[in-house]
Design a protein around this motif. Structure first.
Motif, PDB file in Angstrom:
ATOM      1  N   LEU A 187     -30.238 -48.927  52.097  1.00 29.62           N
ATOM      2  CA  LEU A 187     -28.919 -49.218  52.643  1.00 29.62           C
ATOM      3  C   LEU A 187     -27.953 -49.606  51.528  1.00 29.62           C
ATOM      4  CD1 LEU A 187     -26.943 -49.583  54.931  1.00 29.62           C
ATOM      5  CD2 LEU A 187     -27.930 -51.845  55.367  1.00 29.62           C
ATOM      6  N   ALA A 188     -28.415 -50.375  50.566  1.00 32.11           N
ATOM      7  CA  ALA A 188     -27.548 -50.762  49.446  1.00 32.11           C
ATOM      8  C   ALA A 188     -27.092 -49.532  48.662  1.00 32.11           C
ATOM      9  CB  ALA A 188     -28.278 -51.739  48.527  1.00 32.11           C
ATOM     10  N   VAL A 189     -27.996 -48.581  48.443  1.00 34.18           N
ATOM     11  CA  VAL A 189     -27.626 -47.353  47.741  1.00 34.18           C
ATOM     12  C   VAL A 189     -26.628 -46.549  48.565  1.00 34.18           C
ATOM     13  CG1 VAL A 189     -28.487 -45.144  46.864  1.00 34.18           C
ATOM     14  CG2 VAL A 189     -29.776 -47.240  46.426  1.00 34.18           C
ATOM     15  N   ALA A 190     -26.874 -46.446  49.870  1.00 33.22           N
ATOM     16  CA  ALA A 190     -25.961 -45.711  50.743  1.00 33.22           C
ATOM     17  C   ALA A 190     -24.569 -46.333  50.724  1.00 33.22           C
ATOM     18  CB  ALA A 190     -26.512 -45.675  52.166  1.00 33.22           C
ATOM     19  N   GLN A 243     -29.722 -51.480  64.940  1.00 35.25           N
ATOM     20  CA  GLN A 243     -29.863 -51.537  63.486  1.00 35.25           C
ATOM     21  C   GLN A 243     -29.271 -50.287  62.831  1.00 35.25           C
ATOM     22  OE1 GLN A 243     -33.910 -51.869  62.072  1.00 35.25           O
ATOM     23  NE2 GLN A 243     -33.276 -52.485  60.020  1.00 35.25           N
ATOM     24  N   ILE A 244     -29.518 -49.138  63.439  1.00 36.22           N
ATOM     25  CA  ILE A 244     -28.970 -47.890  62.894  1.00 36.22           C
ATOM     26  C   ILE A 244     -27.446 -47.908  62.959  1.00 36.22           C
ATOM     27  CG2 ILE A 244     -28.793 -45.399  63.294  1.00 36.22           C
ATOM     28  CD1 ILE A 244     -31.766 -45.587  64.270  1.00 36.22           C
ATOM     29  N   ALA A 245     -26.906 -48.367  64.071  1.00 41.70           N
ATOM     30  CA  ALA A 245     -25.453 -48.447  64.203  1.00 41.70           C
ATOM     31  C   ALA A 245     -24.862 -49.408  63.175  1.00 41.70           C
ATOM     32  CB  ALA A 245     -25.076 -48.899  65.617  1.00 41.70           C
ATOM     33  N   ALA A 246     -25.545 -50.522  62.944  1.00 39.76           N
ATOM     34  CA  ALA A 246     -25.062 -51.493  61.955  1.00 39.76           C
ATOM     35  C   ALA A 246     -25.087 -50.902  60.550  1.00 39.76           C
ATOM     36  CB  ALA A 246     -25.901 -52.766  62.019  1.00 39.76           C
ATOM     37  N   ALA A 247     -26.142 -50.131  60.240  1.00 42.71           N
ATOM     38  CA  ALA A 247     -26.229 -49.503  58.918  1.00 42.71           C
ATOM     39  C   ALA A 247     -25.099 -48.500  58.718  1.00 42.71           C
ATOM     40  CB  ALA A 247     -27.585 -48.826  58.750  1.00 42.71           C
ATOM     41  N   LEU A 248     -24.850 -47.677  59.714  1.00 38.06           N
ATOM     42  CA  LEU A 248     -23.763 -46.696  59.614  1.00 38.06           C
ATOM     43  C   LEU A 248     -22.415 -47.401  59.478  1.00 38.06           C
ATOM     44  CD1 LEU A 248     -24.919 -44.094  62.279  1.00 38.06           C
ATOM     45  CD2 LEU A 248     -24.834 -43.748  59.793  1.00 38.06           C
ATOM     46  N   ALA A 249     -22.229 -48.482  60.221  1.00 35.32           N
ATOM     47  CA  ALA A 249     -20.976 -49.228  60.122  1.00 35.32           C
ATOM     48  C   ALA A 249     -20.793 -49.806  58.728  1.00 35.32           C
ATOM     49  CB  ALA A 249     -20.943 -50.339  61.172  1.00 35.32           C
ATOM     50  N   ALA A 250     -21.888 -50.291  58.139  1.00 35.63           N
ATOM     51  CA  ALA A 250     -21.803 -50.861  56.793  1.00 35.63           C
ATOM     52  C   ALA A 250     -21.432 -49.804  55.765  1.00 35.63           C
ATOM     53  CB  ALA A 250     -23.137 -51.515  56.427  1.00 35.63           C
ATOM     54  N   VAL A 251     -21.997 -48.612  55.909  1.00 35.20           N
ATOM     55  CA  VAL A 251     -21.689 -47.533  54.968  1.00 35.20           C
ATOM     56  C   VAL A 251     -20.232 -47.103  55.105  1.00 35.20           C
ATOM     57  CG1 VAL A 251     -22.243 -45.147  54.337  1.00 35.20           C
ATOM     58  CG2 VAL A 251     -24.086 -46.746  54.887  1.00 35.20           C
ATOM     59  N   ARG A 252     -19.764 -47.002  56.334  1.00 37.88           N
ATOM     60  CA  ARG A 252     -18.356 -46.636  56.549  1.00 37.88           C
ATOM     61  C   ARG A 252     -17.428 -47.732  56.036  1.00 37.88           C
ATOM     62  NH1 ARG A 252     -20.404 -45.153  62.004  1.00 37.88           N
ATOM     63  NH2 ARG A 252     -20.834 -42.911  61.976  1.00 37.88           N
ATOM     64  N   MET A 253     -17.793 -48.984  56.279  1.00 37.79           N
ATOM     65  CA  MET A 253     -16.961 -50.097  55.832  1.00 37.79           C
ATOM     66  C   MET A 253     -16.896 -50.139  54.306  1.00 37.79           C
ATOM     67  SD  MET A 253     -17.208 -54.122  56.936  1.00 37.79           S
ATOM     68  CE  MET A 253     -17.069 -53.605  58.650  1.00 37.79           C
ATOM     69  N   ALA A 254     -17.959 -49.705  53.649  1.00 39.05           N
ATOM     70  CA  ALA A 254     -17.963 -49.669  52.190  1.00 39.05           C
ATOM     71  C   ALA A 254     -16.967 -48.653  51.645  1.00 39.05           C
ATOM     72  CB  ALA A 254     -19.371 -49.355  51.678  1.00 39.05           C
ATOM     73  N   GLY A 255     -16.630 -47.665  52.465  1.00 43.11           N
ATOM     74  CA  GLY A 255     -15.642 -46.688  52.026  1.00 43.11           C
ATOM     75  C   GLY A 255     -16.027 -45.242  52.219  1.00 43.11           C
ATOM     76  N   ALA A 256     -17.204 -44.969  52.774  1.00 39.68           N
ATOM     77  CA  ALA A 256     -17.619 -43.580  52.970  1.00 39.68           C
ATOM     78  C   ALA A 256     -16.672 -42.885  53.940  1.00 39.68           C
ATOM     79  CB  ALA A 256     -19.043 -43.517  53.515  1.00 39.68           C
ATOM     80  N   PRO A 257     -16.179 -41.696  53.597  1.00 40.95           N
ATOM     81  CA  PRO A 257     -15.313 -40.970  54.524  1.00 40.95           C
ATOM     82  C   PRO A 257     -16.044 -40.518  55.784  1.00 40.95           C
ATOM     83  CG  PRO A 257     -15.782 -39.647  52.575  1.00 40.95           C
ATOM     84  CD  PRO A 257     -16.307 -41.017  52.297  1.00 40.95           C
ATOM     85  N   SER A 258     -17.376 -40.397  55.697  1.00 42.13           N
ATOM     86  CA  SER A 258     -18.183 -40.100  56.877  1.00 42.13           C
ATOM     87  C   SER A 258     -19.590 -40.604  56.652  1.00 42.13           C
ATOM     88  CB  SER A 258     -18.198 -38.588  57.180  1.00 42.13           C
ATOM     89  OG  SER A 258     -18.876 -37.881  56.150  1.00 42.13           O
TER      90      SER A 258
END
Length: 264
Positions: free
Chosen positions: A22-25, A45-60
Motif C-alpha cells: 500500500l505504501a508503494v501504491a 479494507q480494499i475501499a480504504a486502500a483505494l481511497a488512500a491511493v487516490r488521496m495520495a494523488g493517483a489520477p485513477s
C-alpha cells in the motif's frame, strides 16, 4: 529530481491493500501514476486502500481480485490492466515450521505466491515494456533472499529464487530502450524488519513495562544491528526512485534494506 517521471504511467502493485504494498501504491499515485492494486482484504479494507491511493494523488486507482496461486487468474488480471509500465511484485505469505514438518500444501502455496506469481506477471508485462523502451519491475524479495533462517524453508527458497529470476530478466531486458526513454530494469528490494501491524504482537511480547522501543530493540537484537525497523514509506521511496529515468543502469540488483543484517 523535481520531475514526476512516473506521471501518467500505468502501475500494478500486488499485495497492496496494506503494509509495504500500500505504501508503494501511494507513492506511485503521488507521483502521478495510474495505480492498479491486487490484494486480500474485506470490502472495507480494499475501499480504504483505494481511497488512500487516490488521496495520495493517483489520477485513477482500481483493485483486482486475482488469486495469485492461479496462473489463469494472473493472466486475466494482466490482460485487464493492459500495458504495465511499473510492476511491483510485493504479495507474499509466510508459514514457519521445520522442513520435516512443513505441510506440503503450505510449501506449494508459498512457492506459488512468493515466486511463481512473479514469473507470470513478469512474463505478461516485459514484452510491452521492451517495445515501449521503458519499464520497471520491482520485486519485493526479502533479506531471506540473501540469507537463511531456520523454519522458513519455502519462504527462503522462494525469495532466493526470486532474486535469481530477477537477474535473468534483468539480463534479458538490459539493452532495451535508452537513457532518454529510461530503459527497462528489473530489481529486487530486500527488506529486513519492517514496521507493519503484523509484527506488533511480537513487539508487545518483548516490551518491558510497556516500552515499545525496548520491545523493538529486543526483537531486532539477534539479526538487525541498527536496532531500528524500516517504515513501509521508506521502502516505497526506494521503489519510486528505481522508477526514475536516472535509474536506467541500476539493473539486476538485490538491494538490502536491513540495518546491516546481511553485512554480518
Amino acid at each position: 529530481m523535481t520531475d514526476r517521471f512516473p506521471e501518467g504511467r500505468i502501475a500494478l502493485v500486488t499485495g497492496a491493500t496494506s503494509g509495504i504494498g500500500l505504501a508503494v501504491a501511494e507513492a506511485l499515485g503521488a507521483a502521478g501514476a495510474h495505480v492498479h492494486i491486487n490484494g486480500l482484504g474485506s470490502s472495507g479494507q480494499i475501499a480504504a486502500a483505494l481511497a488512500a491511493v487516490r488521496m495520495a494523488g493517483a489520477p485513477s486507482a482500481s483493485h483486482h481480485v486475482a488469486d495469485l496461486r492461479d496462473p489463469d487468474a494472473i493472466r486475466a488480471m494482466m490482460a485487464a490492466v493492459g500495458s504495465v509500465d511499473v510492476l511491483v511484485n510485493n504479495a507474499g505469505i509466510q508459514h514457519t515450521a521445520s522442513l520435516a514438518e512443513m505441510p506440503d500444501e503450505r510449501w506449494d502455496a508459498l512457492i506459488a505466491i512468493n515466486l511463481s506469481a512473479c514469473f507470470h506477471t513478469m512474463k505478461a508485462a516485459l514484452p510491452g515494456m521492451a517495445e515501449r523502451g521503458f519499464g520497471r519491475v520491482i520485486n519485493i524479495a526479502s533479506v531471506h533472499g540473501l540469507v537463511a533462517s531456520v523454519n522458513k524453508a519455502p519462504y527462503v527458497a522462494a525469495k532466493h529464487g526470486l532474486i535469481g529470476l530477477t537477474k535473468v530478466a534483468a539480463l534479458e531486458m538490459a539493452a532495451q530502450g535508452s537513457r532518454a526513454s529510461g530503459g527497462v530494469t528489473v530489481n529486487c528490494v530486500c527488506p529486513g524488519w519492517v514496521e507493519t501491524p503484523l509484527i506488533e504482537p511480537q513487539i508487545a511480547a518483548r516490551a518491558v513495562d510497556g516500552d515499545r522501543d525496548a520491545g523493538i530493540r529486543a526483537l531486532l537484537a539477534e539479526k538487525q544491528p541498527s536496532l531500528r525497523m524500516t517504515l513501509p514509506a521508506e521502502i516505497a521511496s526506494l521503489a519510486l526512485w528505481l522508477c526514475r529515468r536516472e535509474a536506467h543502469n541500476l539493473n539486476g540488483a538485490a538491494l538490502p534494506v536491513d540495518g546491516g543484517w546481511t553485512a554480518q
